[in-house]
Motif scaffolding. Structure first.
Motif, short mmCIF file in Angstrom:
data_model
loop_
_atom_site.label_atom_id
_atom_site.label_comp_id
_atom_site.label_asym_id
_atom_site.label_seq_id
_atom_site.Cartn_x
_atom_site.Cartn_y
_atom_site.Cartn_z
N PHE A 1 -16.00 15.24 17.12
CA PHE A 1 -16.90 15.21 18.27
C PHE A 1 -16.28 15.96 19.44
CE2 PHE A 1 -14.05 11.79 19.41
CZ PHE A 1 -14.00 11.84 20.80
N SER A 2 -17.13 16.27 20.40
CA SER A 2 -16.69 16.90 21.65
C SER A 2 -17.59 16.38 22.76
CB SER A 2 -16.80 18.42 21.55
OG SER A 2 -16.43 19.04 22.77
N VAL A 3 -16.99 16.09 23.91
CA VAL A 3 -17.76 15.62 25.07
C VAL A 3 -17.84 16.74 26.08
CG1 VAL A 3 -17.85 13.96 26.97
CG2 VAL A 3 -17.06 13.22 24.71
N ARG A 4 -19.06 17.10 26.44
CA ARG A 4 -19.27 18.17 27.41
C ARG A 4 -20.45 17.82 28.32
NH1 ARG A 4 -18.46 23.87 24.00
NH2 ARG A 4 -16.41 23.32 23.13
N ALA A 5 -20.18 17.70 29.61
CA ALA A 5 -21.22 17.50 30.63
C ALA A 5 -22.17 16.37 30.28
CB ALA A 5 -21.99 18.80 30.85
N GLY A 6 -21.61 15.21 29.95
CA GLY A 6 -22.44 14.04 29.70
C GLY A 6 -23.13 14.02 28.35
#
Length: 251
Positions: free
Chosen positions: A195-200
């Motif tokens: 996974f990756s978290v980007r801008a919410g």
């Protein structure tokens, strides 16, 4: 009469012609924003040639509101036969809220429309009307088209989504997700996901399937904020409806 409108790259004053049709509208070539007057009527450019803005309107003057393009993401409807809502009824509800160009996509609850105002205010009005019309509460998130386009561009799994779009998902969060807690969850579950978290947004690659993923099952709790998830087929389909490149997708 003038209206302050955001053209995506900046904000400008848009003079609106009077009833006699006098005056000029100094907007970029081919750009004709939809406007809604205080009487609730729509006013726009020359028909099918009009090009919609993807920016959320920032303000209005003299009772005229710029119309932005939005997507409403419903959660908790038409799940295993529970909380059933017909899409034609949902579209009709949006139209009664004075939303324009309303389109729905598949039965899970994705509605694209044009409206005036901020996304947060629109979401509150939708949630209130939904309970009144359908008799139960459903969580709904509303995103302006410009944010949806940014969500698509930020996808870190472009190769995977191009080859097998059903393995890539976007978890749209109501707030900033806890990336550390998500990493701890992934360590505990020990699956094949990444996974990756980007801008919410939590972008998830689940090569062995979303439905059987232990990480996916615990993802929202680990995030610490409300989340609604869409697979990449749906993400791309909604992007095409929002930008007008494919207006006749199945409902």
């Amino acid at each position: 009469m003038r209206c302050l409108i955001n053209f995506g790259g900046g904000t400008g004053i848009l003079p609106v012609p009077d009833a006699a049709g006098t005056g000029e509208t100094p907007v970029p070539p081919g750009f004709y924003p939809r406007l809604e007057g205080a009487d609730g009527c729509s006013h726009g450019g020359p028909g099918a040639a009009a090009k919609r803005t993807t920016a959320e309107p920032v303000a209005c003057l003299n009772g005229v509101r710029a119309m932005g393009r939005f997507v409403a993401l419903y959660r908790g409807i038409n799940v295993v036969g529970n909380n059933r809502v017909k899409m034609e009824s949902l579209r009709a509800m949006h139209e009664r809220l004075r939303h324009h160009a309303v389109q729905s996509y598949i039965q899970s609850g994705n509605v694209v429309f044009e409206a005036g105002g901020a996304a947060e205010n629109i979401a509150r009005k939708i949630a209130t009307r939904f309970v009144e019309e359908f008799g139960f509460a459903a969580r709904v998130m509303v995103l302006p088209a410009v944010r949806w386009a940014a969500l698509v561009r930020a996808n870190p799994y472009t190769a995977q989504s191009a080859a097998l779009p059903q393995t890539v998902h976007a978890g749209i969060c109501d707030g900033e997700p806890d990336a550390e807690a998500l990493r701890a969850l992934l360590t505990r579950t020990g699956g094949s996901e990444s996974f990756s978290v980007r801008a919410g947004v939590v972008y998830l690659h689940a090569p062995d399937g979303f439905g059987t993923s232990k990480f996916a099952a615990g993802m929202e709790k680990a995030c610490g904020v409300a989340m609604t998830v869409r697979n990449w087929r749906t993400v791309e389909a909604l992007a095409k409806i929002l930008d007008g490149s494919e207006p006749s997708l199945p409902r």
